[in-house]
Scaffold this motif. Structure first.
Motif, PDB file in Angstrom:
ATOM      1  N   ARG A 136      24.600  49.204  49.245  1.00 33.34           N
ATOM      2  CA  ARG A 136      25.104  48.602  48.004  1.00 33.34           C
ATOM      3  C   ARG A 136      25.707  47.228  48.282  1.00 33.34           C
ATOM      4  NH1 ARG A 136      28.545  53.355  44.997  1.00 33.34           N
ATOM      5  NH2 ARG A 136      26.868  54.873  44.840  1.00 33.34           N
ATOM      6  N   THR A 137      25.705  46.388  47.276  1.00 35.12           N
ATOM      7  CA  THR A 137      26.328  45.072  47.398  1.00 35.12           C
ATOM      8  C   THR A 137      27.615  45.049  46.589  1.00 35.12           C
ATOM      9  OG1 THR A 137      25.040  44.233  45.539  1.00 35.12           O
ATOM     10  CG2 THR A 137      24.130  43.885  47.736  1.00 35.12           C
ATOM     11  N   TRP A 138      28.484  44.110  46.922  1.00 38.95           N
ATOM     12  CA  TRP A 138      29.765  43.983  46.226  1.00 38.95           C
ATOM     13  C   TRP A 138      29.581  43.358  44.853  1.00 38.95           C
ATOM     14  CZ3 TRP A 138      34.845  45.160  47.244  1.00 38.95           C
ATOM     15  CH2 TRP A 138      35.115  45.690  48.503  1.00 38.95           C
ATOM     16  N   CYS A 139      30.366  43.787  43.902  1.00 40.80           N
ATOM     17  CA  CYS A 139      30.506  43.100  42.619  1.00 40.80           C
ATOM     18  C   CYS A 139      31.119  41.735  42.952  1.00 40.80           C
ATOM     19  CB  CYS A 139      31.437  43.903  41.717  1.00 40.80           C
ATOM     20  SG  CYS A 139      32.111  43.002  40.321  1.00 40.80           S
ATOM     21  N   PRO A 140      30.558  40.622  42.470  1.00 42.84           N
ATOM     22  CA  PRO A 140      31.075  39.298  42.823  1.00 42.84           C
ATOM     23  C   PRO A 140      32.551  39.104  42.483  1.00 42.84           C
ATOM     24  CG  PRO A 140      28.971  39.099  41.689  1.00 42.84           C
ATOM     25  CD  PRO A 140      29.369  40.540  41.625  1.00 42.84           C
ATOM     26  N   THR A 141      33.001  39.608  41.359  1.00 41.07           N
ATOM     27  CA  THR A 141      34.401  39.461  40.956  1.00 41.07           C
ATOM     28  C   THR A 141      35.315  40.267  41.869  1.00 41.07           C
ATOM     29  OG1 THR A 141      33.678  39.176  38.671  1.00 41.07           O
ATOM     30  CG2 THR A 141      36.019  39.662  39.028  1.00 41.07           C
ATOM     31  N   CYS A 142      34.926  41.491  42.178  1.00 42.52           N
ATOM     32  CA  CYS A 142      35.731  42.335  43.054  1.00 42.52           C
ATOM     33  C   CYS A 142      35.758  41.782  44.474  1.00 42.52           C
ATOM     34  CB  CYS A 142      35.194  43.764  43.050  1.00 42.52           C
ATOM     35  SG  CYS A 142      35.454  44.632  41.489  1.00 42.52           S
ATOM     36  N   LYS A 143      34.630  41.229  44.933  1.00 46.65           N
ATOM     37  CA  LYS A 143      34.584  40.644  46.273  1.00 46.65           C
ATOM     38  C   LYS A 143      35.526  39.438  46.369  1.00 46.65           C
ATOM     39  CE  LYS A 143      31.466  38.978  49.828  1.00 46.65           C
ATOM     40  NZ  LYS A 143      30.077  38.793  50.226  1.00 46.65           N
ATOM     41  N   ALA A 144      35.532  38.607  45.330  1.00 44.02           N
ATOM     42  CA  ALA A 144      36.430  37.447  45.320  1.00 44.02           C
ATOM     43  C   ALA A 144      37.891  37.887  45.330  1.00 44.02           C
ATOM     44  CB  ALA A 144      36.147  36.580  44.106  1.00 44.02           C
ATOM     45  N   ASP A 176      26.119  50.799  37.976  1.00 44.53           N
ATOM     46  CA  ASP A 176      25.490  49.511  38.264  1.00 44.53           C
ATOM     47  C   ASP A 176      25.126  49.350  39.739  1.00 44.53           C
ATOM     48  OD1 ASP A 176      27.984  49.185  39.384  1.00 44.53           O
ATOM     49  OD2 ASP A 176      28.606  47.585  38.039  1.00 44.53           O
ATOM     50  N   ASN A 177      25.375  50.362  40.565  1.00 46.38           N
ATOM     51  CA  ASN A 177      25.038  50.367  41.993  1.00 46.38           C
ATOM     52  C   ASN A 177      25.699  49.238  42.772  1.00 46.38           C
ATOM     53  OD1 ASN A 177      23.862  51.764  44.077  1.00 46.38           O
ATOM     54  ND2 ASN A 177      22.007  50.534  44.056  1.00 46.38           N
ATOM     55  N   LEU A 178      26.868  48.812  42.340  1.00 46.64           N
ATOM     56  CA  LEU A 178      27.655  47.812  43.044  1.00 46.64           C
ATOM     57  C   LEU A 178      28.914  48.466  43.589  1.00 46.64           C
ATOM     58  CD1 LEU A 178      27.501  44.833  40.529  1.00 46.64           C
ATOM     59  CD2 LEU A 178      26.253  45.043  42.670  1.00 46.64           C
ATOM     60  N   ILE A 179      29.512  47.846  44.585  1.00 48.07           N
ATOM     61  CA  ILE A 179      30.792  48.306  45.112  1.00 48.07           C
ATOM     62  C   ILE A 179      31.881  47.556  44.366  1.00 48.07           C
ATOM     63  CG2 ILE A 179      32.302  48.393  47.129  1.00 48.07           C
ATOM     64  CD1 ILE A 179      29.733  48.403  48.840  1.00 48.07           C
ATOM     65  N   LYS A 213      36.111  56.652  34.893  1.00 49.42           N
ATOM     66  CA  LYS A 213      36.719  57.978  34.738  1.00 49.42           C
ATOM     67  C   LYS A 213      36.702  58.777  36.032  1.00 49.42           C
ATOM     68  CE  LYS A 213      35.976  58.597  29.847  1.00 49.42           C
ATOM     69  NZ  LYS A 213      35.562  59.516  28.799  1.00 49.42           N
ATOM     70  N   ARG A 214      35.614  58.704  36.787  1.00 50.95           N
ATOM     71  CA  ARG A 214      35.497  59.476  38.016  1.00 50.95           C
ATOM     72  C   ARG A 214      35.105  58.551  39.159  1.00 50.95           C
ATOM     73  NH1 ARG A 214      32.757  65.162  36.936  1.00 50.95           N
ATOM     74  NH2 ARG A 214      34.521  65.856  38.171  1.00 50.95           N
ATOM     75  N   PRO A 215      36.073  57.898  39.782  1.00 49.67           N
ATOM     76  CA  PRO A 215      35.754  56.979  40.874  1.00 49.67           C
ATOM     77  C   PRO A 215      35.240  57.713  42.109  1.00 49.67           C
ATOM     78  CG  PRO A 215      38.116  57.221  40.665  1.00 49.67           C
ATOM     79  CD  PRO A 215      37.512  57.971  39.530  1.00 49.67           C
ATOM     80  N   GLU A 216      34.459  57.014  42.897  1.00 49.05           N
ATOM     81  CA  GLU A 216      33.973  57.566  44.152  1.00 49.05           C
ATOM     82  C   GLU A 216      34.338  56.619  45.285  1.00 49.05           C
ATOM     83  OE1 GLU A 216      29.659  56.986  45.045  1.00 49.05           O
ATOM     84  OE2 GLU A 216      29.592  56.504  42.916  1.00 49.05           O
ATOM     85  N   ALA A 217      34.503  57.161  46.456  1.00 50.54           N
ATOM     86  CA  ALA A 217      34.795  56.350  47.632  1.00 50.54           C
ATOM     87  C   ALA A 217      33.485  55.984  48.327  1.00 50.54           C
ATOM     88  CB  ALA A 217      35.693  57.118  48.586  1.00 50.54           C
ATOM     89  N   VAL A 218      33.398  54.747  48.783  1.00 53.44           N
ATOM     90  CA  VAL A 218      32.209  54.284  49.500  1.00 53.44           C
ATOM     91  C   VAL A 218      32.662  53.633  50.790  1.00 53.44           C
ATOM     92  CG1 VAL A 218      30.267  52.680  49.461  1.00 53.44           C
ATOM     93  CG2 VAL A 218      30.919  53.869  47.361  1.00 53.44           C
ATOM     94  N   TRP A 219      32.074  54.051  51.890  1.00 52.59           N
ATOM     95  CA  TRP A 219      32.328  53.381  53.169  1.00 52.59           C
ATOM     96  C   TRP A 219      31.448  52.149  53.178  1.00 52.59           C
ATOM     97  CZ3 TRP A 219      32.974  57.093  57.874  1.00 52.59           C
ATOM     98  CH2 TRP A 219      34.018  57.964  57.615  1.00 52.59           C
ATOM     99  N   THR A 220      32.044  51.002  52.980  1.00 57.59           N
ATOM    100  CA  THR A 220      31.278  49.788  52.732  1.00 57.59           C
ATOM    101  C   THR A 220      30.379  49.381  53.889  1.00 57.59           C
ATOM    102  OG1 THR A 220      33.155  48.432  53.425  1.00 57.59           O
ATOM    103  CG2 THR A 220      32.948  48.890  51.085  1.00 57.59           C
ATOM    104  N   TRP A 221      30.680  49.783  55.095  1.00 50.65           N
ATOM    105  CA  TRP A 221      29.830  49.386  56.212  1.00 50.65           C
ATOM    106  C   TRP A 221      28.665  50.352  56.435  1.00 50.65           C
ATOM    107  CZ3 TRP A 221      34.947  50.666  56.453  1.00 50.65           C
ATOM    108  CH2 TRP A 221      35.272  51.875  57.057  1.00 50.65           C
ATOM    109  N   PHE A 222      28.593  51.453  55.684  1.00 48.61           N
ATOM    110  CA  PHE A 222      27.501  52.421  55.817  1.00 48.61           C
ATOM    111  C   PHE A 222      26.670  52.538  54.549  1.00 48.61           C
ATOM    112  CE2 PHE A 222      30.368  54.499  59.041  1.00 48.61           C
ATOM    113  CZ  PHE A 222      29.587  54.167  60.127  1.00 48.61           C
TER     114      PHE A 222
END
Length: 55
Positions: free
Chosen positions: A41-49, A4-7, A29-38
């Motif tokens: 992508r935008t945050w998933c609203p639920t995860c951001k809250a 879904d291209n969200l963090i 199943k296969r999570p990836e790490a994302v450096w949020t400041w680089f």
């Protein structure tokens, strides 16, 4: 993470198979790490809250 291209905020990782559960309830199943400041992508609203509530 998912396509879904969200963090998403990982809250638990499986000891057995490496899959993870996110704050919004997704099972990945296969999570990836994302450096949020680089990333553009935008945050998933639920995860951001959940992230802001934990601070």
């Amino acid at each position: 993470m998912p396509d879904d291209n969200l963090i998403h905020l990982e809250v638990k990782r499986s000891w057995w198979d490496g899959s993870s559960k996110t704050a919004c309830g997704l099972h990945v199943k296969r999570p990836e790490a994302v450096w949020t400041w680089f990333t553009s992508r935008t945050w998933c609203p639920t995860c951001k809250a959940a992230d802001q509530a934990g601070k």
